[in-house]
Structure formats: structure tokens, C-alpha cells
Design a protein around this motif. Structure first.
Motif, PDB file in Angstrom:
ATOM      1  N   UNK A   9       9.580   0.839  10.197  1.00 16.47           N
ATOM      2  CA  UNK A   9       9.411   0.230  11.204  1.00 16.47           C
ATOM      3  C   UNK A   9       9.279  -1.354  10.830  1.00 16.47           C
ATOM      4  N   UNK A  10      10.136  -2.186  11.454  1.00 18.33           N
ATOM      5  CA  UNK A  10       9.943  -3.428  10.913  1.00 18.33           C
ATOM      6  C   UNK A  10       8.842  -4.327  11.848  1.00 18.33           C
ATOM      7  N   UNK A  11       8.010  -4.852  11.345  1.00 20.26           N
ATOM      8  CA  UNK A  11       6.677  -5.437  11.915  1.00 20.26           C
ATOM      9  C   UNK A  11       6.699  -6.743  11.854  1.00 20.26           C
ATOM     10  N   UNK A  12       7.841  -7.534  11.524  1.00 20.45           N
ATOM     11  CA  UNK A  12       7.776  -9.002  11.646  1.00 20.45           C
ATOM     12  C   UNK A  12       9.074  -9.445  12.211  1.00 20.45           C
ATOM     13  N   UNK A  21       3.354   0.647   3.303  1.00 18.37           N
ATOM     14  CA  UNK A  21       3.313  -0.562   3.636  1.00 18.37           C
ATOM     15  C   UNK A  21       3.806  -1.725   2.792  1.00 18.37           C
ATOM     16  N   UNK A  52       4.269  -5.763   2.945  1.00 18.36           N
ATOM     17  CA  UNK A  52       3.985  -7.009   3.606  1.00 18.36           C
ATOM     18  C   UNK A  52       4.324  -8.295   2.604  1.00 18.36           C
ATOM     19  N   UNK A  98       0.751   5.510  -0.036  1.00 16.35           N
ATOM     20  CA  UNK A  98      -0.261   6.565   0.017  1.00 16.35           C
ATOM     21  C   UNK A  98       0.812   8.118   0.215  1.00 16.35           C
ATOM     22  N   UNK A 127       3.222   7.262   2.954  1.00 20.51           N
ATOM     23  CA  UNK A 127       3.009   6.067   4.017  1.00 20.51           C
ATOM     24  C   UNK A 127       3.025   4.709   3.028  1.00 20.51           C
ATOM     25  N   UNK A 144      10.694   7.330   8.481  1.00 23.28           N
ATOM     26  CA  UNK A 144      10.833   6.243   9.643  1.00 23.28           C
ATOM     27  C   UNK A 144      10.284   5.114   9.357  1.00 23.28           C
ATOM     28  N   UNK A 148       7.029   5.842   6.942  1.00 18.07           N
ATOM     29  CA  UNK A 148       6.476   6.976   6.936  1.00 18.07           C
ATOM     30  C   UNK A 148       7.327   8.080   6.583  1.00 18.07           C
ATOM     31  N   UNK A 169      15.150   5.758  12.019  1.00 18.53           N
ATOM     32  CA  UNK A 169      14.549   7.093  11.617  1.00 18.53           C
ATOM     33  C   UNK A 169      15.621   7.788  10.907  1.00 18.53           C
ATOM     34  N   UNK A 205       6.972  -0.849   7.461  1.00 11.29           N
ATOM     35  CA  UNK A 205       6.112   0.295   7.065  1.00 11.29           C
ATOM     36  C   UNK A 205       7.199   1.468   7.258  1.00 11.29           C
ATOM     37  N   UNK A 238      14.798  -1.398  12.002  1.00 14.65           N
ATOM     38  CA  UNK A 238      14.221   0.161  12.566  1.00 14.65           C
ATOM     39  C   UNK A 238      15.190   1.318  12.202  1.00 14.65           C
ATOM     40  N   UNK A 252       0.837  -1.113  -0.106  1.00 10.49           N
ATOM     41  CA  UNK A 252       0.010  -0.060  -0.015  1.00 10.49           C
ATOM     42  C   UNK A 252       0.810   1.365   0.091  1.00 10.49           C
TER      43      UNK A 252
END
Lengths: 775, 194
Positions: free
Chosen positions: A451-454, A395, A397, A370, A393, A449, A422, A463, A420, A461, A368
Motif C-alpha cells: 500500500x502506498x500511503x503518500x 512499514x 517512511x 515485524x 509487516x 499486499x 504485508x 497485491x 506498507x 499499490x 519497522x
């Protein structure tokens, strides 16, 4: 059709004129008439001004396309602009003060060129190529890189059939910057299998700017820039629109897009546009088999709103793009043994070539993106000031083929890899035009920024904060044009890396400097020569500093090095262009030396529980690239055109002991196209063109055995044929029908620039039909 | 592993844009966070296999030996630690194999049970080199095909060599042979028959 009002009058000017002008008719309208597509001046254009209050006034532009009308009264005007070879067009404008207006005219289809390659006159340090209107139409609905590869010297670097990234002069990912609607596209650009999230139907123009010299767009793009520029908004009252649809036979893709734009006579200052599109495709078919799980499914919406005043403009732009990309199931392997087995077998296993389906199963990517942008421009007499604020933004996956063994966790169906990103950007640009002297100054601030979500992190991660400033000056002296530009980029990373189950923080600061100069000279009315020299630096990207982990598709381990030095590139480019009635040619020759070139160095094998994997470490080295891009177009008769384009590249890594070739560099290629475009009175025969294209791609002979997983594939050639037809249903409603067949002979081949070349053949014959209706 | 949302320096930008964004159908970043937004913890963490344990029991003497292949810090980093399998010549052994995730020493996970639960999707293959060193026969079954979590080994004359152990994941394609599917584990252990 739309046009942009470029410059207004100085604020003081406006006030003064508004006071004095109410009753006196002493306003001046002046400017230039140019081609909507290539920006070239249209000489001797006729302009007819009409208003309720005054009589018709007719004027002619001079040989430079410049026009001027004096003694106008304030009020609303319609301006009919006509030129030989162009549709006459009517523009509406409100005159409160003297102002400069640039009119842009649309050419007939038969006047359109296939690929327009021209050095931008305004900046001699920049080499810019634009995708022509005809090519835009032909490739509508294709991925960004697949569209851009129609431009000579641009390739598509792919992972399977539906993940592609533009490659300019051998560079992609971190060395290419995409500018979408004036904003640096911020995504997980470092990954080879991370395609840019660009709506394939967006109402835009595409440009490729080579070299790092276009400093106003960004720093560090040693390969170049891709500009995705929305077409100007509609300024005259009414609602226009476009519906496009296409169907492709190979993967049974169907896609549609709707664009609406408008302006109301009650609020003439307000213009808007809204777009929406979708694509749905199933498994692709190689000549001998289907490739399972290679479907795609994407949607996008976008809108913009702009308020136009004589002295300022405010605009908001929003876009949302979502895509689901199936990844060929036969390309998912567990270890090196599996990879070697896949390379050894002639075709993928039966279980991965079962047949056609639209279903997308694991492995797949879900992305995604945006973008929200606000822009404010202020126009002065000879200058303008622009502020842009944007937020993006992203994302990403990625779902692996195998679900977790634990049934409870498997039932959650969560991605194995998820990131993700941003980012915010603020930019300010100031432009000053003094006729023969043109300045541009700008600066920006941004942050990212990540972020690792997995659990799988591969990159950490982080910034980052970015600050930049640039200045450009262009000077015209007789037949000469000189340009000089400089830019400074400062980047600060704050990295949170997971080490031994604990987060450890690292900080990095980099500065990168870009300096570019260029000179061009018109040798005659028909030919021009230019030389561009530049120096550019690029700070290491996050993956080069910190990547750690396994690449599934290539069964290799990759490790970053947080001590890497920044790259420094020295680039020289010589361009010669000639244009006559029967003949166009352009030759670009370039050399690029990159000190501390960041690359993946093979470093033996690392033992893991899945066996030994070849290991690659990010390292600095020196590299040298040389290339030639050649474009020739012949028009032996008015109905016929024959074009040639070829691209040649030599790319070496300069080690102290040996000269190795750089990996994943495009092989040399040649393309010819024959176009028949009858220009008859007969309405039925008119407005169509038929073309035949032949492409030959050499085998990449310049490779380094130590780095290659398998030998580069053989040379191949492809034939394509197409028909384009334009319909005119009324003055307002037109339509375009396009039909083309790619890989006409259904050849079986593999391409060196496809990362899945180890697993399967390329797509077989593909017949495509597209239709669009403009209203 | 979500980190804090706003970087200090860009706060004014964020606020300004936030206002812009709030007015629109903006997508948010909490799509999937419900599952795994705690630092360092992820739902699919258990997927890792770091350790293979081979329990070898002499069928005559009932003496049991344990050999390990382990790489607790995963791919890269420190090299794995690999035991040498020592066997007596001309002897029969009963062998069990276990798979563990020891990446977190305080919470060792046994992956063997998950393989047992899905034994129709898994196959463990043993390859002795030289072939004449060891004869391995799988003794368990998923109902149709062998699995390989349990096996008997027969050693021959005294010699040195190695044993390759491969765990194949073969969902829907298991046919009793080692070739289909994906390789989850492929390890080599040195073997001394003495």
C-alpha cells in the motif's frame, strides 16, 4: 551451547517401543558428532553416557563421527561428549524410544578459521559460504551487508554510510533473496536505498548461497541467497545468556544487546530464547569533515518458544525491528544542476559538514519490520515433515529534506514517501534421508499486499499471490556426489495504478522455472572438485514494471515497462577446494549468461519544471557475467596464518551493436590478512589473536560512459588491525573482548559501490571496541 | 491510497495467523493512516508546482502580456507547454511571477503566497542568454535580500535568445546569491526581442 535433535523415530516405532521398552533395556541411541560451526564430522569422539538407573557407558565414534549405543534403558541421560581440540560438553536427553541424536561440539577460539568457505556436502548443486564464528564476533553490531562482505565475492552496495545491501557476484536488490529464520524476508527490496531490516545482534549464523540453485529457499534469486539462521535453542536445563556491548569512535556509536535462553528440568520439552538490542550512532566523520545528519538509531526485540518431542517439534518465533536512518543532508539535491555542482566540488558545502551530532533531522528513513512465524516439524525414522506459517509487516517512511511550504501541512510532519507491505507465507517441506540418497520436496503459498500511503507513489499499490513447488535429490556414489533440483514459481500481480487521478487496474501472471544440477568428486582426502549448472528464471519485479518518478540522490527519472519479459539465466560454476594441515585453497570460477536481463537503459532527457533530468527506462537485454573468487590460507607455523582472498568480475551487456559494461558492478578487489594466534600453556597469552588486514580495491575500469553520472572513483587501499581475546572466568562464564581499527591510516577515498560517492568521502579512521559476556 | 486488507485466496492463512498475532504485541498498520488514507488524496499533495506564469507589463504603454511554462501532469508523461516571450527592443517592463499547481484543473492552487510567506528562504534568479539581450533587476525584498517575485526587465537590441528562471529554496543559507540551497524550479523560456 546448544544442539538440535534432528530425527526421532517413526511413530509406529515409538508406540511399539513404548509398550515393550518399559521394562526392557533394548533401546538404541545412534547418530553423528559434528563441528558446531562447519558441520564437519568429528572422528573418534568419546561419548560417556550416565543415568540414574544405569552405570556409565562409554563409546567412541568412528572415523566418520558416527556412534551407536545399544541396550539402553528408558530414562534421562546425560552425555559427555569430548574430542581433541574441543571443549568437552554435556548434553541432556530423555530416552523413551530408540533415537538418532546429532551432537555438535564447539571448537576453541584458536581453532576457528577466519572465513570458512565450503561446498555443502549434502547438495552438490549449491555453493555455500558461512561467516565464521570469529568473524561473527568481530563484526557484531554491524549491518548485515557490512558483515557479509567479509565473505569473498560478497560486497556491500551502499547509499551513504548507514544504508547497505548485500551484493553477491554483482547482483543485489531484486536478484538477492534474504531468508530470515527460514522465511523469505519481504520488504521493499527493489530499492537501492532500502536496506534489509535485520537485527545486527541476533543470535544467528550467516550464510551466503551463490547462484540461483538453492531451490529450497526460493526462486528468481539469480545472484544468490543470504541465510540468517538462528542458532539452535538450548536443550539442557538452565538459563544461558549473552550480553554484548560495543563502541565505535568514528560515529560514536554505542550499542548493546542482551540474549537469554533457557530450559527447565521440570518441563524439559520447552526451550525459549529472548533477545533485545539497540544501536545509537551520530554523524560519521570522513578524514576532513563530519557528514551532517548521518546518525542512526535502531532497536529490535525477538523471542522464540519451542516444544521438543521425540517425534515432533513446534516453534513460534517473533521479531520486531525498528530503525531511524539519517541521510546525509549534502546528498539531497533538487535537480541535475545541483548534482553537477555537487560532483564538481571537492568536498560538501560547509552547511552540510558542521560537526558531530546524534540528532537525526530530515532527510531520514523510518522503518519497522515485524515477523511472526509458527513452525511445526514431524520427525519420522528417516524422514521429516515441516510446516511453516509466517506473517511479515513492513512499514517504510521516507522524510524529505524540505517540509511542505504550507505551514499547516508542514506541522503534521508526515513522510513524503510511505509504503506498507504485508505478506503471508505458508510452506511445507518433506525430507527423506536414505543414507546415500536424500530427497527433499516442498511447496508454498504466499501473498503480498503493498500500500502506498503518500502522494509520491513511485511504485503502485499491488497485491500479489505466489505459489511454488520444488524437489531436490542428492545421491552419493563412492567419491561422487550428484544433485538435481527443480522448482516452479507462479506469481500473480494485481496492480492499482494511479493514472490521471484515477486508479486503473492491471493484472499480470508469471511463471518462473529453476533447474539445477551439480556433481562433486572427492579427488583425495584433501581435495574436491565440483561443477554446478543451472537454469533460472525471474519474473519482473514491481518497480521494473511500474516505477515512475524521480530518484532524488541520482537526479534521474525512472520509468517501468509493464510489458517486460522475464529473465532467464544460465549459470555454470566450477569449484576446486584443497585442504591440508598447512594450506587451504578454494577457487570458484563462474559464468552466467542472462537472456532478457532487465536493466535501466538511458533514454535521453525529460524536461520537468526542475529542469531536464536524464531518463532511464527498464528494458530487456542480454547480459554475460564471468568471475573468479579465490581464497587461500597458509599456516606456515602453528601460531601464524596468512590469508589471501580476491574477487574478479567481468560483466557485459550484450547489445546487438556494441558490448557495453553493466553499471554498478563491483570492481576487482584483493585482500590479505596476517593473523598471529599463539597457542601457549600460559593462560594470559592463550586465547587471543592479533590480525592485520590489507585491502586493495581497483578502480572500476569497466564502465559505460552513457550510463555513469560521474566517472568511477580511483582505486584505494585500506589497512585494518585488530585484537581478539577470549576470557574464561569459570566453566560457565566466558567473555570476549575485541578491538579493531578500520581505515587505520585515515585514508580519503570514495567507493564505486556507494551511491553517495558523488557527494562525500567515505568514513575515516574508526576504532571499535566490543565486549561480550556469555553465561 | 490504502487498498483492501485481505486478498481472497489467502484468507485461511490470514485468519490462522491473525490468531497467532493477536496473542502478541504486534504492530499494526494504522500508524500513520489517520492523515492520508483516503484514496487519491494526500496531505502533502499541494507541494507540486506545475506552472510558472510571467506577467510582463510595458511601463510606457501599460500593455500587459502573460507567458506560461506549464506541465500539469508532472514529471514524465506529456511534455511541458512553453510560451515564447516576445518583447520589444529597448523597452522597460515591470514583471511579476506566479507559481501554480494545476495538476487538478478543478482545484488550482496558488503556491506564490507560500513563497511570499517564506520569502526569507526563497530566491528567484533570472539569467538571460545572451547576457546582452535582457537586463533583469529584482525589485522586491524580504527585508534583507531580494526575492524576485517582482522585477524590472530592460530589453536591448532586437535578437533571439532564452531566459533561465530558477527558484531556489535556501532555508537558513540565503545570502543574496543563487548558489546555496536546493533548486525547486529550473526552466528555460525562448525569448524573441523584435
Amino acid at each position: 551451547m546448544s544442539r538440535r535433535i534432528l530425527l526421532g523415530c517413526l511413530l509406529i516405532c515409538v508406540v511399539t517401543f513404548n509398550i515393550n521398552a518399559q521394562d526392557s533395556c533394548n533401546l538404541r541411541l545412534f547418530g553423528r558428532v559434528s563441528d558446531h560451526h562447519d558441520g564437519s564430522n568429528l572422528a573418534y569422539t568419546n561419548l560417556l553416557l550416565e543415568s540414574a538407573a544405569s552405570n556409565r557407558i562409554g563409546v567412541s565414534a568412528d572415523e566418520q563421527g558416527r556412534y551407536e549405543v545399544d541396550g539402553l534403558c528408558p530414562g534421562n541421560y546425560s552425555v559427555i561428549v569430548s574430542h581433541i581440540g574441543c571443549e568437552p560438553d554435556t548434553f541432556f536427553l530423555t530416552l523413551k524410544a530408540s533415537r538418532r541424536v546429532e551432537f555438535k561440539l564447539e571448537h576453541h577460539l584458536e581453532e576457528l578459521e577466519e572465513v570458512e568457505v565450503s561446498a555443502q556436502l549434502e547438495d552438490a548443486a549449491v555453493s555455500e559460504s558461512k561467516l565464521s564464528e570469529a568473524m561473527l564476533r568481530q563484526t557484531e553490531g554491524d549491518d548485515l551487508a557490512e558483515r557479509l562482505k567479509r565473505i569473498n565475492g560478497v560486497n556491500s552496495y551502499r547509499t551513504g554510510s548507514n544504508i547497505s545491501k548485500p551484493m553477491i557476484g554483482g547482483f543485489t536488490s531484486n536478484r538477492i533473496q534474504i531468508i530470515n529464520s527460514g522465511v523469505e524476508h519481504q520488504n521493499q527490496n527493489w530499492g537501492d536505498e532500502h536496506a534489509p531490516e535485520i537485527n545486527p545482534f541476533q543470535h544467528v549464523n550467516y550464510k551466503v548461497v551463490r547462484g540461483a540453485n538453492a531451490v529450497k529457499y526460493g526462486g528468481g534469486a539469480l545472484g544468490g541467497f543470504v541465510l540468517v539462521e538462528p542458532k539452535p535453542l538450548k536443550r539442557e536445563p538452565g538459563i544461558d545468556g549473552k550480553i554484548s556491548s560495543l563502541y565505535a569512535s568514528n560515529n560514536r556509536m554505542y550499542a548493546s544487546a542482551l540474549m537469554l535462553e533457557g530450559n527447565s528440568k521440570f518441563i524439559p520439552q520447552l526451550s525459549w530464547r529472548a533477545e533485545g538490542s539497540f544501536r545509537r550512532a551520530g554523524n560519521i566523520r570522513s578524514p576532513n569533515y563530519y557528514q551532517d545528519n548521518t546518525g542512526l538509531n535502531d532497536q529490535s526485540i525477538s523471542w522464540n518458544l519451542a516444544w521438543f518431542e521425540d517425534t515432533w517439534k513446534a516453534e513460534v518465533f517473533y521479531s520486531l525491528y525498528k530503525s531511524e536512518l539519517g541521510i546525509f543532508s549534502g546528498a539531497h539535491i533538487g535537480n541535475l544542476t545541483d548534482l553537477r555542482q555537487a560532483i564538481a566540488q571537492e568536498r560538501p558545502r560547509e552547511i552540510d559538514t558542521e560537526g558531530f551530532s546524534y540528532t537525526i533531522d530530515r532527510p531520514y528513513q523510518l522503518i519497522t519490520h515485524e515477523l511472526v512465524k509458527g513452525e511445526f516439524s514431524r520427525y519420522f525414522d528417516r524422514s521429516s515433515l515441516k510446516f511453516t506459517l509466517s506473517r511479515q509487516f513492513n512499514i517504510r517512511e521516507e522524510f524529505d529534506k524540505e517540509r511542505p511550504r504550507n505551514k499547516e501541512i508542514a506541522a503534521l510532519d508526515i513522510p513524503e514517501f510511505s509504503l506498507s507491505l504485508e505478506s503471508y507465507q505458508l510452506r511445507a517441506n518433506y525430507e527423506l534421508d536414505r543414507g546415500d540418497l536424500h530427497y527433499e520436496l516442498g511447496g508454498g503459498l504466499g501473498n503480498r499486499e503493498n500500500s502506498v500511503n503518500s502522494f509520491v507513489d513511485f511504485i503502485p499499490d499491488f497485491n500479489s499471490l505466489d505459489a511454488n513447488a520444488f524437489g531436490i535429490v542428492n545421491l552419493k556414489q563412492g567419491n561422487y556426489l550428484f544433485s538435481a533440483a527443480a522448482r516452479l514459481d507462479l506469481t500473480r500481480y494485481e496492480v492499482n495504478k494511479l493514472l490521471n487521478r484515477e486508479f486503473t487496474q492491471f493484472e499480470h501472471e508469471y511463471s518462473a522455472f529453476t533447474l539445477s544440477t551439480g556433481a562433486s568428486r572427492n579427488l583425495s582426502d584433501q581435495d574436491r572438485i565440483s561443477l554446478k549448472l543451472n537454469l533460472a528464471e525471474r519474473a519482473p519485479a514491481i518497480n521494473e514494471l511500474y516505477s515512475e518518478g524521480l530518484h532524488h540522490g541520482t537526479a534521474s527519472l525512472e520509468f517501468g515497462d509493464n510489458q517486460l519479459a522475464k529473465e532467464r539465466s544460465y549459470n555454470a560454476r566450477l569449484v576446486y577446494a584443497k585442504q591440508t594441515a598447512k594450506f587451504d585453497a578454494e577457487i570458484q570460477a563462474y559464468g552466467q549468461y542472462i537472456q532478457d536481463f532487465i536493466y535501466l537503459e538511458p533514454n535521453g532527457f525529460d524536461l520537468t519544471i526542475r529542469g531536464a533530468f536524464p531518463t532511464f527506462d527498464w528494458q530487456n537485454t542480454d547480459a554475460l557475467l564471468r568471475g573468479i573468487d579465490l581464497n587461500v590460507r597458509l599456516r606456515p607455523a602453528s601460531d601464524w596464518e596468512l590469508s589471501h582472498q580476491s574477487s574478479w568480475l567481468w560483466a557485459n551487456q550484450l547489445n546487438s551493436d556494441e558490448n557495453d559494461y553493466l553499471v554498478n558492478m563491483p570492481a576487482n578487489r584483493i585482500e590479505h590478512q596476517l593473523t598471529y594466534r599463539p597457542n601457549r600453556e600460559n593462560a594470559l597469552l592463550n586465547h587471543y589473536s592479533v590480525w592485520l588486514r590489507h585491502q586493495y580495491v581497483f578502480r572500476q575500469e569497466r564502465y559505460d560512459e552513457a550510463v555513469e553520472i560521474a566517472l568511477p572513483p580511483q582505486a584505494y587501499q585500506l589497512l585494518a588491525i585488530g585484537l581478539d581475546k577470549e576470557f574464561k572466568f569459570s566453566n560457565k562464564i566466558t567473555g570476549q573482548l575485541g578491538f579493531r581499527v578500520e581505515n587505520l591510516l585515515n585514508n580519503t577515498y570514495r567507493d564505486y559501490l556507494n551511491r553517495f560517492r558523488f557527494y562525500a568521502d567515505e568514513m575515516g579512521r574508526d576504532a571499535r571496541i566490543n565486549f561480550s559476556l556469555n553465561f | 491510497m490504502k487498498t483492501k486488507f485481505i486478498s481472497n485466496l489467502s484468507k485461511p492463512i490470514n485468519l490462522l495467523l491473525l490468531m497467532l498475532v493477536l496473542g502478541m504485541a504486534a504492530c499494526t498498520d494504522d500508524d500513520d493512516d489517520s492523515v492520508n488514507n483516503q484514496p487519491g488524496v494526500s496531505a502533502n499533495e499541494e507541494e507540486l508546482i506545475t506552472t510558472v506564469v510571467i506577467k510582463v507589463k510595458d511601463t510606457l504603454t501599460d500593455v500587459e502580456q502573460t507567458f506560461r511554462w506549464t506541465d500539469p501532469d508532472g514529471d514524465g508523461g506529456n511534455d511541458p507547454s512553453i510560451d515564447t516571450i516576445t518583447l520589444a527592443p529597448n523597452t522597460f517592463y515591470e514583471v511579476e511571477i506566479e507559481f501554480l499547481d494545476e495538476s487538478d484543473p478543478s482545484d488550482v492552487e496558488d503556491i506564490t503566497e507560500e513563497i511570499e510567506d517564506e520569502d526569507d528562504e526563497h530566491l528567484i534568479c533570472y539569467t538571460s542568454s545572451p547576457q546582452t539581450m535582457l537586463n533583469v533587476l529584482r525589485t522586491d525584498s524580504d527585508g534583507t535580500y531580494e526575492v524576485g517575485l517582482e522585477s524590472t526587465w530592460e530589453s536591448f537590441t532586437a535578437q533571439n535568445g532564452s531566459l533561465k528562471i530558477v527558484l531556489k529554496h535556501q532555508p537558513g543559507v540565503k545570502d543574496g546569491s543563487c548558489s546555496p540551497g536546493e533548486t525547486d524550479i529550473e526552466i528555460d523560456l525562448p525569448v524573441f526581442v523584435q
